[in-house]
Design a protein around this motif. Structure first.
Motif, PDB file in Angstrom:
ATOM      1  N   ASP A  80    -128.813 -67.185  28.690  1.00 36.44           N
ATOM      2  CA  ASP A  80    -129.073 -65.815  29.148  1.00 36.44           C
ATOM      3  C   ASP A  80    -127.753 -65.056  29.210  1.00 36.44           C
ATOM      4  O   ASP A  80    -126.900 -65.357  30.047  1.00 36.44           O
ATOM      5  CB  ASP A  80    -129.725 -65.837  30.530  1.00 36.44           C
ATOM      6  N   PRO A  81    -127.557 -64.072  28.331  1.00 34.64           N
ATOM      7  CA  PRO A  81    -126.284 -63.340  28.304  1.00 34.64           C
ATOM      8  C   PRO A  81    -126.005 -62.516  29.553  1.00 34.64           C
ATOM      9  O   PRO A  81    -124.890 -62.032  29.747  1.00 34.64           O
ATOM     10  CB  PRO A  81    -126.418 -62.441  27.073  1.00 34.64           C
ATOM     11  N   GLU A  82    -127.020 -62.377  30.414  1.00 32.54           N
ATOM     12  CA  GLU A  82    -126.822 -61.632  31.660  1.00 32.54           C
ATOM     13  C   GLU A  82    -126.271 -62.524  32.783  1.00 32.54           C
ATOM     14  O   GLU A  82    -125.840 -62.010  33.818  1.00 32.54           O
ATOM     15  CB  GLU A  82    -128.142 -60.997  32.112  1.00 32.54           C
ATOM     16  N   PHE A  83    -126.309 -63.830  32.596  1.00 31.49           N
ATOM     17  CA  PHE A  83    -125.852 -64.789  33.618  1.00 31.49           C
ATOM     18  C   PHE A  83    -126.353 -64.383  35.009  1.00 31.49           C
ATOM     19  O   PHE A  83    -125.562 -64.125  35.920  1.00 31.49           O
ATOM     20  CB  PHE A  83    -124.325 -64.888  33.614  1.00 31.49           C
ATOM     21  N   PRO A  84    -127.670 -64.316  35.191  1.00 31.23           N
ATOM     22  CA  PRO A  84    -128.232 -63.703  36.402  1.00 31.23           C
ATOM     23  C   PRO A  84    -127.942 -64.429  37.708  1.00 31.23           C
ATOM     24  O   PRO A  84    -127.982 -63.811  38.773  1.00 31.23           O
ATOM     25  CB  PRO A  84    -129.744 -63.686  36.113  1.00 31.23           C
ATOM     26  N   THR A  85    -127.650 -65.725  37.656  1.00 37.40           N
ATOM     27  CA  THR A  85    -127.480 -66.468  38.919  1.00 37.40           C
ATOM     28  C   THR A  85    -126.029 -66.745  39.279  1.00 37.40           C
ATOM     29  O   THR A  85    -125.762 -67.356  40.314  1.00 37.40           O
ATOM     30  CB  THR A  85    -128.237 -67.816  38.865  1.00 37.40           C
ATOM     31  N   VAL A  86    -125.084 -66.346  38.429  1.00 37.58           N
ATOM     32  CA  VAL A  86    -123.664 -66.582  38.721  1.00 37.58           C
ATOM     33  C   VAL A  86    -122.856 -65.329  38.400  1.00 37.58           C
ATOM     34  O   VAL A  86    -122.974 -64.753  37.332  1.00 37.58           O
ATOM     35  CB  VAL A  86    -123.093 -67.782  37.916  1.00 37.58           C
ATOM     36  N   LYS A  87    -122.027 -64.920  39.352  1.00 37.40           N
ATOM     37  CA  LYS A  87    -121.186 -63.744  39.141  1.00 37.40           C
ATOM     38  C   LYS A  87    -120.141 -64.026  38.073  1.00 37.40           C
ATOM     39  O   LYS A  87    -119.883 -63.207  37.190  1.00 37.40           O
ATOM     40  CB  LYS A  87    -120.504 -63.350  40.458  1.00 37.40           C
ATOM     41  N   PHE A  88    -119.509 -65.213  38.154  1.00 33.91           N
ATOM     42  CA  PHE A  88    -118.546 -65.650  37.149  1.00 33.91           C
ATOM     43  C   PHE A  88    -119.058 -66.960  36.548  1.00 33.91           C
ATOM     44  O   PHE A  88    -119.076 -67.977  37.240  1.00 33.91           O
ATOM     45  CB  PHE A  88    -117.161 -65.872  37.770  1.00 33.91           C
TER      46      PHE A  88
END
Length: 606
Positions: A271-279
């Motif tokens: 997922d290119p949005e990385f929804p569960t991790v800020k970094f």
């Protein structure tokens, strides 16, 4: 810069850019009369270096977009023509990409440029881990390889990682040669924009199935306990961090005959949005592993393995008896992996006469633990400049001399197990580390942390303190380093400090200035053994108490990093005392050298 120069660049961009979205970005900035933003985007360019390109996606020459990718591809093509001639048309190049926004498109834009010049292109049909590209170069004897990835950077970024025909990342002079060629080929050819023919082009080859099968067959050679790996109660939790690693990690566990891992379900799908991790960087520690820890706790799992989004790095964590989690840093993981790889090599090769041809490599800012092991065990160990590009190229040199390179590492959780991939590889490292954990549990009845203590007891305690500050202003970075070099403002020559707090400095190596100053030899000055570069900042301090501390700028992120280590030499001191001494030295370094308030540095986020 005059308005005429800016206007010329605006007209140039609007003429050259055929992507409606990025073209509209520049048009909107013009309509808003946002000249400051236009200048920052159009009057400078991303620098192409040994790390290739990495930047935020958006419109402008300082960003990753269709036009800058085309310009890079055109320049790279011409450089490879000069280097390889007809061989380029015989062996071609290989291109991979991760799951980030635009990665597939950037890969196809690049492939199109080469295909239209009748250069064969091995373009993977779907996302792959970064190690597949350097592996594929050696498999197909390609002239070069490109991986479109920004690795563990935030979701707004993308990158363009370049390898040469030896399967290692480029080093000088190729970086400057490619950069110069890009500048000579900036105007995009009309045909460079049309990617419709890429998939059907007769010279486009899909290496996915062949590389997949061959890579994992080769991976079995790194396993030394396949017949026993499934005979364990150890439960392992894995996270792909929303990247490409999940499917390939399943296969790596199968290659080692390990029991299936417990996945972090929320982070399985790319997922290119990385929804569960800020970094999306497992090197950041607990903040990036919260979901993995939750999953592990819910499933009575005591070991976590994690990849970054392009699966070239490995992080691990182990549950302690008190229920807390120990997150291992890169030096600690390397200590365990280095010992394990040597342990197995030694068992399978009892002839000690052969050890003179065995090598391990590490970057100079990483722990020197491998050197301590090598000195006691009789094999070779070398340090290189920072970055796997240097280790990969040095490994290639050694292999050409019929030497054996069995392990390389850098403290930024990058590990190269064996020499089938001349770059860091999180897919192979996770399997090797998991096999080690099973062996320790079932054969030695030890945890990873207990084994780490045993290694320190056997080869010497090494403790490190590594971190960074963020700095977004180049003038403050330069100011900070120049103040260290010109410690005496009355002296125009470089006059370095001889103390940091109460700690005496014996020697300084400045790879930016190309200078070594030895205070133990009356301040004698000499030239460093390593290559130097004025384009990046890097100073190493060697202290009287045995500490080695390096401060340097990152090549891909706005960070000023420090790396420090003390090796146990005084048996009268406890480990806690040694650690406290290093922590005190680092705090003195921050106060006297970094001076965060003076240089507007931002502390690492917790």
């Amino acid at each position: 810069m005059t308005d005429a120069v800016l206007n010329e660049k605006i007209e140039e961009w609007l003429k050259w850019d055929k992507n409606p979205k990025t073209k509209a970005e520049i048009e909107n900035l013009v309509n808003e009369q946002n000249y400051g933003e236009l200048k920052s985007r159009l009057l400078e360019r991303m620098e192409f270096g040994t790390a290739g390109l990495r930047s935020r996606m958006g419109a402008g020459y300082t960003m990753m977009n269709d036009l800058t990718i085309i310009q890079t591809g055109q320049g790279f093509l011409e450089y490879l023509k000069e280097q390889f001639g007809l061989d380029l048309h015989k062996y071609g190049i290989i291109i991979g990409y991760d799951a980030r926004h635009n990665s597939n498109r950037f890969a196809k834009l690049t492939a199109n440029i080469f295909l239209r010049e009748n250069v064969p292109v091995y373009l993977f049909r779907q996302i792959t881990p970064t190690p597949f590209v350097p592996y594929g170069i050696l498999k197909y004897k390609c002239c070069a390889g490109i991986m479109v990835t920004a690795s563990h950077n935030p979701k707004e970024d993308n990158g363009y990682k370049v390898y040469f025909n030896n399967g290692a990342q480029i080093i000088p002079p190729h970086d400057q040669g490619i950069a110069g060629s890009i500048l000579k080929n900036l105007e995009p050819k009309i045909e460079s924009w049309n990617i419709d023919c890429v998939d059907s082009h007769p010279l486009r080859k899909d290496p996915y199935d062949e590389v997949y099968q061959s890579y994992f067959e080769d991976l079995k050679n790194l396993s030394h306990r396949r017949e026993n790996n499934s005979k364990t109660s150890l439960k392992i939790t894995y996270t792909a961090m929303h990247g490409v690693g999940h499917q390939f990690s399943i296969e790596s566990f199968k290659s080692f005959n390990l029991n299936p891992f417990i996945p972090v379900v929320e982070q399985v799908q790319p997922d290119p949005e990385f929804p569960t991790v800020k970094f999306p960087n497992p090197e950041e520690g607990k903040s990036s592993l919260n979901l993995a820890i939750k999953t592990a706790n819910e499933n009575d799992s005591t070991l976590i393995v994690a990849n970054d989004p392009d699966a070239d790095r490995l992080a691990i964590a182990e549950k302690l008896p008190n229920g807390e989690w120990k997150i291992f840093n890169g030096n600690e993981i390397a200590t365990l992996l280095g010992w394990w790889i040597w342990f197995n090599y030694k068992q399978e090769n009892p002839n000690t006469n052969e050890y003179k041809d065995v090598y391990m490599l590490y970057s100079t800012v990483s722990s020197h633990i491998l050197k301590s092991i090598a000195q006691k065990e009789g094999f070779n160990c070398e340090d290189t400049l920072t970055g796997f590009k240097w280790m990969g190229n040095r490994a290639h040199e050694l292999l050409n001399q019929n030497k054996k390179v069995i392990f390389c590492f850098e403290e930024a959780i990058g590990f190269m197990c064996g020499s089938r991939v001349l770059d860091k590889d999180g897919i192979s490292a996770e399997a090797v580390c998991s096999e080690l954990a099973v062996f320790l549990k079932e054969v030695e009845n030890k945890s990873l942390i207990e084994k780490l203590d045993w290694i320190y007891d056997t080869y010497g305690y090494h403790v490190s303190n590594n971190s960074y500050y963020l700095c977004y202003e180049q003038h403050n970075i330069v100011s900070m380093f120049e103040k260290i070099r010109h410690h005496d403002p009355q002296n125009e020559d470089y006059t370095y400090p001889e103390y940091c707090g109460r700690f005496k400095i014996d020697k300084i190596r400045d790879l930016t200035a190309g200078l070594v100053v030895d205070f133990k030899d009356d301040g004698k000055r000499s030239t460093p053994n390593f290559p130097t570069s004025k384009s990046s900042q890097m100073i190493t301090f060697y202290f009287e108490n045995g500490c080695v501390l390096t401060i340097r700028t990152s090549g891909t992120e706005p960070k000023i990093k420090w790396y420090s280590e003390i090796k146990e030499t005084d048996k009268s001191k406890s480990r806690e005392e040694i650690k406290n001494e290093l922590d005190e030295l680092v705090q003195s370094m921050i106060a006297e050298f970094y001076k965060p308030e003076v240089h507007n540095l931002k502390a690492r986020s917790t």
